[in-house]
Design a protein around this motif. Structure first.
Motif, PDB file in Angstrom:
ATOM      1  N   GLY A  73       0.959  -1.314   0.003  1.00 18.00           N
ATOM      2  CA  GLY A  73      -0.117  -0.008  -0.067  1.00 18.00           C
ATOM      3  C   GLY A  73       0.611   1.305  -0.060  1.00 18.00           C
ATOM      4  N   GLY A  74       0.191   2.322  -0.525  1.00 15.35           N
ATOM      5  CA  GLY A  74       0.967   3.656  -0.467  1.00 15.35           C
ATOM      6  C   GLY A  74       0.135   4.647  -1.153  1.00 15.35           C
ATOM      7  N   GLU A  75       0.458   6.045  -0.898  1.00 18.55           N
ATOM      8  CA  GLU A  75      -0.191   6.916  -1.484  1.00 18.55           C
ATOM      9  C   GLU A  75       0.619   7.754  -2.416  1.00 18.55           C
ATOM     10  OE1 GLU A  75      -2.297   9.583   1.328  1.00 18.55           O
ATOM     11  OE2 GLU A  75      -2.819   8.012   2.423  1.00 18.55           O
ATOM     12  N   TYR A  76       0.707   7.346  -3.742  1.00 18.90           N
ATOM     13  CA  TYR A  76       1.540   7.887  -4.704  1.00 18.90           C
ATOM     14  C   TYR A  76       1.111   9.069  -5.421  1.00 18.90           C
ATOM     15  CZ  TYR A  76       3.500   3.493  -3.363  1.00 18.90           C
ATOM     16  OH  TYR A  76       4.277   2.603  -2.743  1.00 18.90           O
ATOM     17  N   MET A  98      -6.267   1.327  -7.404  1.00 20.93           N
ATOM     18  CA  MET A  98      -6.151   2.386  -6.888  1.00 20.93           C
ATOM     19  C   MET A  98      -7.553   2.992  -6.503  1.00 20.93           C
ATOM     20  SD  MET A  98      -4.733   6.036  -8.455  1.00 20.93           S
ATOM     21  CE  MET A  98      -2.997   5.778  -8.398  1.00 20.93           C
ATOM     22  N   THR A  99      -7.648   3.518  -5.162  1.00 26.27           N
ATOM     23  CA  THR A  99      -8.747   4.069  -4.723  1.00 26.27           C
ATOM     24  C   THR A  99      -8.657   5.400  -4.175  1.00 26.27           C
ATOM     25  OG1 THR A  99      -9.055   1.567  -3.348  1.00 26.27           O
ATOM     26  CG2 THR A  99     -10.381   3.481  -2.649  1.00 26.27           C
ATOM     27  N   SER A 100      -9.911   6.058  -4.609  1.00 23.97           N
ATOM     28  CA  SER A 100      -9.958   7.304  -4.220  1.00 23.97           C
ATOM     29  C   SER A 100     -10.125   7.853  -2.652  1.00 23.97           C
ATOM     30  CB  SER A 100     -11.104   8.249  -5.038  1.00 23.97           C
ATOM     31  OG  SER A 100     -11.475   9.526  -4.437  1.00 23.97           O
ATOM     32  N   LEU A 101      -9.550   8.551  -2.153  1.00 23.24           N
ATOM     33  CA  LEU A 101      -9.621   8.946  -0.495  1.00 23.24           C
ATOM     34  C   LEU A 101     -10.676  10.011  -0.232  1.00 23.24           C
ATOM     35  CD1 LEU A 101      -6.206   8.223   0.714  1.00 23.24           C
ATOM     36  CD2 LEU A 101      -7.829   6.529   0.414  1.00 23.24           C
ATOM     37  N   HIS A 116      -5.188   9.542  -3.345  1.00 19.02           N
ATOM     38  CA  HIS A 116      -5.277   8.095  -3.772  1.00 19.02           C
ATOM     39  C   HIS A 116      -4.445   7.213  -2.885  1.00 19.02           C
ATOM     40  CE1 HIS A 116      -7.182  10.506  -6.941  1.00 19.02           C
ATOM     41  NE2 HIS A 116      -7.800   9.661  -7.219  1.00 19.02           N
ATOM     42  N   ALA A 117      -5.235   6.038  -2.742  1.00 20.68           N
ATOM     43  CA  ALA A 117      -4.334   5.215  -2.153  1.00 20.68           C
ATOM     44  C   ALA A 117      -4.223   3.720  -3.138  1.00 20.68           C
ATOM     45  CB  ALA A 117      -5.124   4.698  -0.787  1.00 20.68           C
ATOM     46  N   SER A 118      -2.944   3.417  -3.357  1.00 19.71           N
ATOM     47  CA  SER A 118      -2.754   2.355  -4.251  1.00 19.71           C
ATOM     48  C   SER A 118      -2.496   0.956  -3.503  1.00 19.71           C
ATOM     49  CB  SER A 118      -1.400   2.846  -5.056  1.00 19.71           C
ATOM     50  OG  SER A 118      -1.789   3.586  -5.896  1.00 19.71           O
ATOM     51  N   MET A 119      -2.721  -0.101  -4.030  1.00 18.23           N
ATOM     52  CA  MET A 119      -2.401  -1.619  -3.691  1.00 18.23           C
ATOM     53  C   MET A 119      -2.109  -2.211  -4.676  1.00 18.23           C
ATOM     54  SD  MET A 119      -3.517  -1.677  -0.372  1.00 18.23           S
ATOM     55  CE  MET A 119      -3.630  -3.464   0.053  1.00 18.23           C
TER      56      MET A 119
END
Length: 480
Positions: free
Chosen positions: A129-132, A474-477, A136-139
Motif C-alpha cells: 500500500g501507498g499514496e503515490y 487505486m482507490t480515491s480517498l 488516492h491509495a494504491s494497492m
C-alpha cells in the motif's frame, strides 16, 4: 506404481484416463533398443480435455492461501521421498541412468525443489500500500497467472517435472504437463502422488509427441507455455504463442565454456571438468562442453582430461561401475554420431570415443582437440559425451571464444586469482557462471539463460515470477 510394460495412460482430474483415439507410441529401453511398453498418444481431444479440466480446477486452487499450498507441496515432497524406490526404478528404466546417480543426486534434488517452492509460496509478494497520487491509495496484488502448459525433456525427467510444476503450483496455478515421449513414467508417478494432496485437476499429465505439444500451445486455455528443450523447439513455441499473446517460459540449450587460466592445479581441475562434461552422458544444458585453456597449461590439461575421460565407463543401471548410461533415444544417438562423423580433418579425437557395444545407445567419452571456433561441434549443442578443448592466448582471446556462440546458459572460470575471476565472470554472457566449480546447483539460486538459451528460470525465488501477474488497484480517498 506405474507399470511401464503396460500402456501408460494420461493422468487427468486426479485419475488415469485413456486417450480418445487409443493411439500409442512405443517405449524403448535405451540400453537394449527393445520395446518395453507403450504410452498413449494424446491428440487435440485429449489436450482439450486436460486443459479444460485444469481450467475448472484453477479458480479453486487460486483461491487457496499460501499456507494451504505450502502444506500440500510439503506433503507431496514427503510422499515422493517415501516412495523413493519406485521413482528410482522408473527413472532408471526409462533413461538407463546409473542407480547411484538417481539415488544420490536426482531424486534428492527433485524433492528439494518441491520443498523449496513450498516455502516460497509463503513469501510471494503480497499486497503493498501507498499514496503515490494525492488523495488516492494504491494497492499492488500478486495473483496466479492461470492454467500453465508445460513440456519437459528426456534428460532429467523427474527433476524437470518437479522444478517445473512446483513453482506453478506454489503460485496458485493449475498445470498440464507433457513429458518427453520417451520418458513419461516418473511424471505420471509424480501426478499420482500429487492426487493425494491436491484437488482433482490441479496437476495433470498427458503423454504424447511434438504434435501434442503443438496442440497445447495452440489451445486457448493456457496463459503460459513453459518449455525445457532445444532452441529450435523454443523458437517454434515462442512464435506460436505470440499469436495468442501467451507468456512463454523457455529453458533451452547450452554450450558451456570452462575458461581455465595458467595458475590452476591441473590434475584437480581436469578431474572436475571431466565430471562436469560427462555426467549424465553430457545430456544436460549445463554440461561443460568447451574447455578453453591458457597456452601455458594447454598441453598438460589436454593430456589429463583425455586420460581421465578415457577411464570413464558407460553402462546400464545394473552396472555399478558405470559412470553414466546410454543416450536416451535413437534420434539423440544418431544426432551425436552424426556430429562426430562430420568432424573436419583438422579436428583430433584423443579418446576412443563414439558408439560402443552391439546394442543400446551407448557412446564413449569423446575429447576433441584442434577444433576451430566456427566448427559445428563448437557452435552447436551436441547433447552427448563430447568435449572440445581450445587454446587461448590472453583474457580478451578467452572471452572472444567463450562468448562466440549463440547460447548463454552456463559457464565457468578456473583460476586462483580472485580479481581475474571476477573480471572474467562479469564479462561472460551467460546466465550462470561458476568459479572453480561447474554445474553446482542450489534451489535458492536461479539458473536462467541468455540469448538463444531462452529466458525465465525454473528455480529460486525468481522462478515464481513467470507464474504470477500483478494488479494495481487505486482507490480515491475523497468522501463520496
Amino acid at each position: 506404481m506405474v507399470d511401464s510394460s503396460a500402456v501408460l495412460r494420461n493422468f487427468v482430474g486426479g485419475e488415469y484416463v485413456d486417450t480418445v483415439d487409443g493411439e500409442t507410441t512405443p517405449l524403448v529401453d535405451p540400453c537394449t533398443e527393445e520395446e518395453v511398453g507403450s504410452a498413449g498418444l494424446s491428440r487435440w481431444a485429449d489436450v482439450d480435455g486436460a486443459l479444460r479440466r485444469a481450467e475448472s480446477a484453477q479458480e479453486t486452487w487460486a483461491g487457496t492461501t499460501p499456507a494451504d499450498r505450502q502444506r500440500a507441496l510439503l506433503k507431496l515432497a514427503d510422499s515422493v521421498e517415501d516412495a523413493a524406490a519406485d521413482f528410482v526404478f522408473a527413472e532408471c528404466a526409462m533413461t538407463g541412468k546409473p542407480v547411484r546417480q538417481v539415488v544420490e543426486e536426482e531424486l534428492p534434488q527433485a524433492v528439494d525443489q518441491i520443498r523449496f517452492f513450498a516455502g516460497a509460496a509463503r513469501v510471494l509478494d503480497g499486497t503493498a500500500g501507498g499514496e503515490y497520487l494525492a488523495g488516492h491509495a494504491s494497492m499492488l496484488h500478486s495473483e496466479p497467472l492461470g492454467v500453465c502448459a508445460q513440456v519437459t525433456p528426456h534428460s532429467h525427467p523427474l527433476v524437470f517435472a518437479a522444478s517445473s510444476v512446483a513453482p506453478a503450483l506454489a503460485a496458485g496455478n493449475a498445470v498440464v504437463l507433457k513429458p518427453a515421449e520417451t520418458t513419461p513414467t516418473t511424471s505420471l508417478l509424480l501426478a499420482e502422488h500429487a492426487a493425494a494432496v491436491l484437488p482433482p485437476g490441479v496437476f495433470n499429465v498427458i503423454c504424447g509427441d511434438r504434435d501434442t505439444g503443438r496442440a497445447m500451445v495452440a489451445h486457448e486455455t493456457p496463459r503460459l507455455i513453459a518449455l525445457t528443450g532445444a532452441v529450435r523447439s523454443g523458437m517454434e513455441v515462442a512464435g506460436s504463442a505470440a499469436g495468442d499473446l501467451k507468456r512463454v517460459h523457455l529453458r533451452l540449450g547450452g554450450k558451456a565454456p570452462a575458461v581455465v587460466f595458467a595458475d590452476v592445479d591441473v590434475p584437480d581441475t581436469a578431474a572436475r571438468l571431466v565430471r562436469a562434461a560427462f555426467a549424465n552422458g553430457g545430456q544436460d544444458c549445463l554440461s561443460a562442453t568447451r574447455v578453453l585453456a591458457a597456452d601455458a597449461v594447454y598441453d598438460e590439461l589436454l593430456a589429463e582430461i583425455a586420460a581421465r575421460a578415457e577411464a570413464l565407463r558407460t553402462g546400464p543401471p545394473q552396472d555399478v561401475s558405470a559412470d553414466y548410461g546410454p543416450l536416451n533415444n535413437a534420434v539423440q544417438f544418431d544426432q551425436v554420431n552424426g556430429v562426430l562423423q562430420r568432424l573436419p580433418d583438422h579436428a583430433e579425437v584423443l579418446t576412443t570415443g563414439g558408439p560402443t557395444g552391439s546394442r543400446g545407445y551407448f557412446v564413449r567419452p569423446t575429447v576433441i582437440a584442434g577444433v576451430e571456433q566456427d566448427d559445428e561441434v563448437v557452435q552447436n549443442e551436441v547433447f552427448g559425451p563430447v568435449l572440445t578443448v581450445q587454446r587461448f592466448t590472453d583474457v580478451e582471446d578467452a572471452l572472444l571464444l567463450a562468448n562466440g556462440v549463440r547460447y548463454g546458459r552456463a559457464a565457468s572460470v578456473w583460476t586462483a586469482d580472485n580479481a581475474l575471476a571476477a573480471r572474467v565472470a562479469s564479462a561472460l554472457s551467460f546466465g550462470s557462471v561458476w568459479v572453480n566449480t561447474h554445474g553446482s546447483v542450489a534451489a535458492e539460486m536461479p539458473h536462467n539463460g541468455f540469448r538463444h538459451s531462452g529466458h525465465g528460470t525454473g528455480v529460486s525465488r525468481h522462478g515464481l515470477d513467470d507464474y504470477t501477474r500483478f494488479k494495481h488497484v487505486m482507490t480515491s480517498l475523497k468522501p463520496s
